[in-house]
Write a protein that holds these residues in place. Structure first.
Motif, PDB file in Angstrom:
ATOM      1  N   GLU A 562       1.332   4.576  12.172  1.00 41.54           N
ATOM      2  CA  GLU A 562       0.655   3.285  12.167  1.00 41.54           C
ATOM      3  C   GLU A 562      -0.842   3.409  11.876  1.00 41.54           C
ATOM      4  OE1 GLU A 562       1.558   1.287  15.792  1.00 41.54           O
ATOM      5  OE2 GLU A 562       3.698   1.139  15.365  1.00 41.54           O
ATOM      6  N   VAL A 563      -1.163   4.172  10.808  1.00 37.77           N
ATOM      7  CA  VAL A 563      -2.567   4.316  10.425  1.00 37.77           C
ATOM      8  C   VAL A 563      -3.081   3.060   9.719  1.00 37.77           C
ATOM      9  CG1 VAL A 563      -2.398   6.811  10.227  1.00 37.77           C
ATOM     10  CG2 VAL A 563      -1.951   5.382   8.218  1.00 37.77           C
ATOM     11  N   GLY A 564      -2.178   2.211   9.298  1.00 43.42           N
ATOM     12  CA  GLY A 564      -2.584   1.008   8.583  1.00 43.42           C
ATOM     13  C   GLY A 564      -2.387   1.144   7.085  1.00 43.42           C
ATOM     14  N   LEU A 565      -2.171   0.015   6.451  1.00 47.35           N
ATOM     15  CA  LEU A 565      -1.888   0.000   5.013  1.00 47.35           C
ATOM     16  C   LEU A 565      -3.051   0.554   4.205  1.00 47.35           C
ATOM     17  CD1 LEU A 565      -0.119  -0.855   2.600  1.00 47.35           C
ATOM     18  CD2 LEU A 565      -1.150  -3.133   2.770  1.00 47.35           C
ATOM     19  N   GLN A 566      -4.272   0.179   4.556  1.00 48.46           N
ATOM     20  CA  GLN A 566      -5.431   0.616   3.794  1.00 48.46           C
ATOM     21  C   GLN A 566      -5.541   2.129   3.777  1.00 48.46           C
ATOM     22  OE1 GLN A 566      -7.269  -1.603   2.171  1.00 48.46           O
ATOM     23  NE2 GLN A 566      -8.740  -0.160   1.310  1.00 48.46           N
ATOM     24  N   ARG A 567      -5.386   2.733   4.937  1.00 49.15           N
ATOM     25  CA  ARG A 567      -5.468   4.202   5.030  1.00 49.15           C
ATOM     26  C   ARG A 567      -4.333   4.856   4.260  1.00 49.15           C
ATOM     27  NH1 ARG A 567      -5.662   8.771   4.595  1.00 49.15           N
ATOM     28  NH2 ARG A 567      -5.961  10.439   6.134  1.00 49.15           N
ATOM     29  N   LEU A 591      -6.412  -2.019  -3.933  1.00 46.26           N
ATOM     30  CA  LEU A 591      -6.952  -1.637  -2.629  1.00 46.26           C
ATOM     31  C   LEU A 591      -7.566  -2.845  -1.922  1.00 46.26           C
ATOM     32  CD1 LEU A 591      -8.584   1.784  -3.595  1.00 46.26           C
ATOM     33  CD2 LEU A 591      -6.654   1.454  -2.038  1.00 46.26           C
ATOM     34  N   ARG A 592      -8.270  -3.684  -2.674  1.00 46.67           N
ATOM     35  CA  ARG A 592      -8.856  -4.875  -2.051  1.00 46.67           C
ATOM     36  C   ARG A 592      -7.772  -5.842  -1.577  1.00 46.67           C
ATOM     37  NH1 ARG A 592     -12.595  -4.247  -6.308  1.00 46.67           N
ATOM     38  NH2 ARG A 592     -11.609  -5.895  -7.546  1.00 46.67           N
ATOM     39  N   LEU A 593      -6.727  -5.973  -2.374  1.00 46.30           N
ATOM     40  CA  LEU A 593      -5.624  -6.847  -1.982  1.00 46.30           C
ATOM     41  C   LEU A 593      -4.908  -6.294  -0.753  1.00 46.30           C
ATOM     42  CD1 LEU A 593      -3.891  -9.315  -2.525  1.00 46.30           C
ATOM     43  CD2 LEU A 593      -2.529  -7.945  -4.119  1.00 46.30           C
ATOM     44  N   ALA A 594      -4.748  -4.986  -0.682  1.00 41.42           N
ATOM     45  CA  ALA A 594      -4.114  -4.367   0.480  1.00 41.42           C
ATOM     46  C   ALA A 594      -4.918  -4.644   1.740  1.00 41.42           C
ATOM     47  CB  ALA A 594      -3.968  -2.867   0.256  1.00 41.42           C
ATOM     48  N   GLU A 595      -6.249  -4.610   1.611  1.00 42.58           N
ATOM     49  CA  GLU A 595      -7.102  -4.900   2.763  1.00 42.58           C
ATOM     50  C   GLU A 595      -6.909  -6.338   3.225  1.00 42.58           C
ATOM     51  OE1 GLU A 595     -11.819  -4.397   4.019  1.00 42.58           O
ATOM     52  OE2 GLU A 595     -11.208  -4.267   1.923  1.00 42.58           O
ATOM     53  N   ARG A 596      -6.761  -7.260   2.258  1.00 47.85           N
ATOM     54  CA  ARG A 596      -6.542  -8.665   2.608  1.00 47.85           C
ATOM     55  C   ARG A 596      -5.174  -8.890   3.244  1.00 47.85           C
ATOM     56  NH1 ARG A 596      -6.980 -11.491  -2.876  1.00 47.85           N
ATOM     57  NH2 ARG A 596      -5.715 -13.010  -1.756  1.00 47.85           N
TER      58      ARG A 596
END
Length: 713
Positions: A562-567, A591-596
């Motif tokens: 569960e490090v997160g999608l961005q990582r 990457l920007r969309l993944a953060e959103r």
């Protein structure tokens, strides 16, 4: 401000006279900052208001460049919602592009607020995608069917060709990518003409515009006289369709074709949609294909010949037909190469009884001089319907067309960069996104981009394939990796990752798929076992396969922690960085969309909606747009540069073979005056064959493209 047309001195001597003709048109504006850049004139002019409040059963708004047809469309939608109390669920609005759909949704919502929620609004593809999702079981489609990207289409067609060659005993060379693209374009053209594999006549050769292409202008089909290629495409068509079905996929042309099939085979489904959609609004009718027009005829309850139906009064739901409101400009029809048929405008007038034509004649967008130069080019492409367009801004107060000549592309790029800098200095409010460089082909875009970047301009380019950013191979492979992280049994994703990042040959992947099917194991597990037994693919691929398997295991471990999608996505990109400039830019957007989005499921869902045309892209970046003229259609900027207007480059020449096989547009139906309620329209339709005979349709489309480009500002 205004368009800057440039090219080689010797080639442009003939153009200079054309571009000085009859200046007409208005003050430019950018579409980039829509909320803050609305025209000060908030009240529609009298003709626009007439169209907005029309109570006719069928209306065609005939609108030249910059005359406000999009504004009329959205204001009519708001008028229906707020003034006529039409339920939003009874409104269906269809646009040509996803960008147009997003802007229409945003602007109507800004005016109508919650009343706009529930309206169906999107492109033909996204609306049909939604319908097929709801009724997939009627067509034996999987509930989670995917829309094939161009890379998927070319791969499946290449595999189908290999299957065909093997069945015929071998001896034929493998398809090159260019040849596969040509054959694919033929098949897609058949689909846009409502022809399934069994319906394609043996001698039928599709005839897209010569020298045309995807948005980038690359050759889209073999010579029209190439009957061998036509025969091969006919043989591959059913195999290609079977390959799509086997993988639970449809291509974009299938979306409309299968929706028409749904309507024809399930009349109760069609009846439900007809009853639901009381008002149907369609933008850019001239860019619709035959199958899209047939979809429109069905969804509006338009009776087939010999089967008249009673029309209910305006505004009453549940009737056999709805109020149909379409906007078009046949002079801006530039997509014949992918199946668009501008004579659908005439078919609408002929087949929708009593259809009323409302002409918008005042241009509020274009510089008068740009409009005049553009109109001069239309002398080579006669209009289907007579129209006039006058400027709103006096010529003395408007930006002028600048015509410059250069010895080579380097001088051209140097001047563009200097001019952008000078314009931004003299107009501090200008952003880079207020400028655009529009070219005829992706080849010219690829040549100009590095020269402009080297001179300090932040350039955003369209893709050589004509695909949006999520169709870049690097993005597609990264998404496949994310899908593989989510499920090791996703064989489609496994194949994409193994082919893209491990360079595993197609024959090795085919063999692994056969073994996986025989053993009941997934493709990734099968390749992992082959690697452990040192029998994976070619010897040169083994190290890359081993490394990929290790990285996939690490990504899955990261996901489980569960490090997160961005990582997770950062790690994937670090392990396999994009090798191309376009790929790097597209990965940045991913990457920007993944953060959103925040989660893998949300990201994949959002990207699926983008692929179908139902979702929204990220916000605008402050860069100078370098686009082909095709991809610029429907967009606007403060300043537009048009490099490469040179003999042999633009307009593209039409060879004799293409001219001989050009579309016989004179075959389009000519409606009678009694059918349309207008003698002048009947006369225009009747003269179609005479006017269009002046030049082959392919050549005329080139000149219409020349009209579209300078009217972007």
């Amino acid at each position: 401000r205004g368009p800057m047309m440039t090219g080689c001195l010797c080639a442009l001597l003939g153009w200079a006279g054309l571009l000085r003709l009859a200046p007409t048109g208005p003050a430019p504006r950018a579409i980039a900052r829509l909320a803050s850049r609305e025209p000060a004139r908030a009240v529609p002019n009298s003709v626009q208001a007439e169209a907005i409040r029309s109570r006719d059963r069928a209306v065609l708004v005939l609108a030249s460049a910059g005359t406000g047809k999009t504004r009329v469309l959205r204001t009519r939608m708001a008028w229906l919602l707020l003034k006529q109390s039409v339920p939003s669920s009874s409104i269906l609005a269809v646009t040509f592009s996803q960008h147009a759909a997003q802007q229409l949704q945003a602007r109507v919502t800004a005016v109508a607020g919650p009343a706009a929620e529930g309206a169906w609004l999107g492109t033909f593809h996204s609306i049909c995608w939604r319908m097929l999702r709801e009724h997939h079981h009627h067509l034996a489609l999987p509930p989670d069917f995917r829309v094939a990207a161009e890379a998927d289409q070319l791969r499946l067609l290449t595999e189908a060709h290999a299957e065909l060659v093997e069945a015929r005993g071998g001896g034929s060379p493998a398809l090159t990518r260019k040849r596969a693209a040509e054959l694919l374009q033929r098949i897609l053209h058949w689909k846009e003409r409502s022809l399934d594999p069994l319906a394609v006549p043996p001698a039928h050769t599709p005839r897209p515009a010569a020298g045309s292409a995807d948005a980038g202008g690359k050759p889209a089909a073999a010579e029209r006289g190439d009957l061998a290629a036509d025969s091969l495409a006919r043989s591959l068509y059913p195999l290609y369709q079977s390959a799509l079905a086997l993988r639970g996929m449809l291509d974009f042309s299938d979306l409309t074709l299968r929706a028409v099939q749904l309507f024809d085979e399930q009349p109760q489904v069609l009846a439900a949609y007809r009853s639901r959609f009381q008002h149907v609004l369609v933008d850019e009718l001239q860019d619709t294909s035959r199958v899209q027009y047939e979809w429109l005829r069905r969804i509006t309850g338009q009776p087939l010949p010999g089967r008249p139906q009673q029309q209910p009064p305006f505004g009453r739901s549940g009737g056999a037909e709805q109020a149909v409101f379409v906007a078009a400009d046949d002079d801006q029809s530039v997509y014949g190469w992918r199946g668009a048929d501008r004579t659908n405008v005439l078919r609408f007038l002929s087949e929708f009884d009593g259809a009323r034509v409302i002409r918008l004649t005042t241009s509020y967008r274009c510089s008068p001089h740009a409009l005049g130069a553009a109109q001069a080019l239309l002398s080579r492409s006669p209009s289907l319907l007579a129209k006039e367009c006058e400027p709103h801004t006096p010529a003395a107060d408007a930006p002028r067309v600048v015509l410059r000549c250069f010895w080579d592309a380097r001088d051209e790029a140097q001047w563009i960069a200097r001019h952008v800098a000078a314009q931004r200095k003299s107009h501090p409010a200008y952003r880079y996104s207020d400028f655009a460089v529009l070219v005829r082909s992706q080849e010219l875009a690829a040549a100009l981009a590095p020269m402009l970047r080297a001179r300090g301009l932040p350039i955003s380019t369209s893709l050589p394939s004509g695909l949006p950013w999520w169709g870049v191979p690097e993005v597609a492979t990264s998404l496949a990796a994310l899908r593989l992280v989510r499920s090791s049994t996703d064989d489609e994703a496994a194949r994409a990752v193994l082919a893209g990042w491990a360079a595993l040959p197609a024959e090795a992947l085919d063999a692994a798929e056969v073994e996986a099917a025989r053993s009941g194991r997934g493709l990734m597990l099968t390749v992992s076992m082959q690697a452990a037994e040192r029998r994976v693919g070619a010897a040169r691929s083994a190290p890359a396969v081993t490394r990929l398997l290790q990285r996939v295991a690490w990504w899955q471990q990261l996901a489980s922690s569960e490090v997160g999608l961005q990582r997770l996505l950062d790690q994937i990109v670090d392990d396999y960085p994009p090798p191309t400039q376009d790929g790097a830019a597209a990965i940045s957007k991913l990457l920007r969309l993944a953060e959103r989005c925040g989660s893998l499921a949300a990201l994949l869902s959002h990207l699926r909606s983008l692929q179908s045309g139902a979702g929204e892209e990220e916000g605008e970046e402050d860069t100078v747009q370098l686009l082909t003229m095709h991809r610029a259609k429907g967009l606007e900027w403060e300043v537009v540069y048009l490099p490469g207007w040179e003999a042999g480059a633009f307009p593209r020449p039409v060879d004799a073979a293409a001219a001989a096989a050009a579309e016989d547009v004179s075959a389009a139906p000519a409606a009678s005056a009694s059918q349309r309620g207008s003698g002048s329209e009947a006369g225009a339709a009747a003269s179609l064959g005479r006017s269009a005979a002046a030049a082959p349709e392919a050549e005329q489309e080139e000149w219409r493209l020349g009209y579209v480009a300078p009217t972007r500002c």
